[in-house]
Write an enzyme that holds these catalytic residues in place. Structure first.
Site, short mmCIF file in Angstrom:
data_model
loop_
_atom_site.label_atom_id
_atom_site.label_comp_id
_atom_site.label_asym_id
_atom_site.label_seq_id
_atom_site.Cartn_x
_atom_site.Cartn_y
_atom_site.Cartn_z
N ASP A 90 0.96 -1.35 0.04
CA ASP A 90 0.19 -0.02 -0.02
C ASP A 90 0.93 1.18 0.04
O ASP A 90 2.00 1.29 0.34
CB ASP A 90 -0.97 -0.15 1.31
N GLU A 97 -9.66 -1.89 5.56
CA GLU A 97 -10.38 -1.64 6.72
C GLU A 97 -11.77 -2.38 6.87
O GLU A 97 -12.17 -2.91 6.07
CB GLU A 97 -10.78 -0.08 6.80
N ASN A 140 -7.45 -2.70 14.48
CA ASN A 140 -8.89 -3.05 14.02
C ASN A 140 -8.94 -4.14 13.01
O ASN A 140 -9.92 -4.44 12.57
CB ASN A 140 -9.52 -1.95 13.44
N HIS A 146 -7.03 -4.67 10.32
CA HIS A 146 -6.95 -4.41 8.76
C HIS A 146 -5.57 -5.08 8.06
O HIS A 146 -4.61 -5.34 9.23
CB HIS A 146 -6.99 -2.90 8.41
C1 GLP Z 1 -0.33 0.06 8.62
C2 GLP Z 1 0.15 -0.63 7.45
C3 GLP Z 1 -0.22 -2.19 7.58
C4 GLP Z 1 0.37 -2.49 8.85
C5 GLP Z 1 -0.19 -2.03 10.05
C6 GLP Z 1 0.11 -2.26 11.46
O1 GLP Z 1 -1.67 0.77 8.60
N1 GLP Z 1 -0.78 -0.30 6.21
O2 GLP Z 1 0.23 -2.90 6.63
O3 GLP Z 1 0.20 -3.87 9.28
O4 GLP Z 1 0.13 -0.18 9.92
O5 GLP Z 1 1.46 -1.62 11.64
P1 GLP Z 1 2.37 -1.96 12.95
O6 GLP Z 1 3.30 -2.95 12.64
O7 GLP Z 1 3.19 -0.44 13.15
O8 GLP Z 1 1.48 -1.82 14.10
#
Ligand code: GLP
Length: 242
Positions: A67, A143, A136, A138
């Site tokens: 993304d 989402e 949440n 995702h």
């Molecule tokens: C973002 C990314 C996800 C990732 C998520 C959790 O929203 N788009 O790909 O998994 O954050 O991130 P973290 O590893 O910092 O908790």
């Protein structure tokens, strides 16, 4: 589904790096689906070490990132393109021509999403997709929703995601409100998926994703149906999943 129960974040990082390294050794031109966020940072560090030690080679590897924020250029310090460059690409011998990340500055994000989806198909699909998980549930930026969105698409970020990700920005107001993300189908079509999860704050999401009902309200729950899902989690993240 296989679960690797690791002691802590370092254990998660090492295990994830080993699985990615094994993929590269078996198929040097593998298509790696890569993720951002804080979770994969340690795994990228271990991969850089293995590259420096001459154990793995990225010269033929191809990558597609999950993304990118809409409205941030690839040179913006907060963009996922910059994150990938700083944490991995600038430290290994990836061919820049083989690196793919959605263009957050595209004038038409829908058209950019379609281009990106077609590119992944043209590459023959994803061999190994690395995922983290949002609080949440995702994955990528898919989402919670009323239905599982299929292909790469522009997505509105929820307030909770903006809140969770604002730690990377000067203030919450600076977090983009939209992103281009691979869709659930794009992710699910990967031949192998690694879901990396660390920390007590992810325990609820892990439990709901792997034990709860399969529902688009918990996007990661679809992974229960994947034929080759490897969960790599530490004890803290597994506290509710006994
Ligand atoms: C973002 C990314 C996800 C990732 C998520 C959790 O929203 N788009 O790909 O998994 O954050 O991130 P973290 O590893 O910092 O908790």
């Amino acid at each position: 589904m296989r679960i690797y129960r690791e002691k802590d974040y370092d254990g998660v990082s090492r295990r994830v790096a080993y699985i990615i390294a094994a993929q590269l050794l078996l198929k040097p031109d593998a298509v790696l689906g890569l993720a951002t966020g804080s979770t994969p940072v340690g795994a990228y560090e271990r991969l850089v070490e293995m590259y420096q030690a001459g154990i793995i080679d990225f010269s033929k590897a191809r990558s597609v990132n999950l993304d990118e924020y809409i409205g941030l250029s690839g040179h913006d310090p907060q963009s996922y393109a910059t994150f990938m460059h700083e944490n991995l690409f600038s430290k290994v011998n990836m061919d820049p021509a083989n690196i793919n990340i959605p263009n957050g500055m595209a004038a038409d994000p829908k058209a950019e999403a379609s281009r990106y989806e077609a590119l992944i198909q043209d590459m023959g699909g994803i061999d190994l997709q690395l995922l983290g998980i949002g609080l949440n549930g995702h994955i990528g930026f898919n989402e919670p929703a009323d239905r599982f969105l299929d292909h790469t698409h522009p997505e509105h970020l929820t307030e909770s995601t903006i809140e969770a990700n604002k730690r990377f920005f000067a203030s919450g107001d600076e977090v983009p409100k939209m992103a281009i993300t691979m869709g659930i189908r794009t992710i699910f079509d990967a031949r192998r998926i690694i879901l990396a999860i660390s920390g007590t704050n992810k325990a609820e999401a892990l439990n709901a994703a792997l034990r709860g009902p399969i529902s688009p309200q918990m996007p990661a729950s679809i992974l229960q149906l994947h034929h080759d899902l490897i969960v790599v989690a530490d004890e803290a993240a597994l506290t509710l999943y006994l």
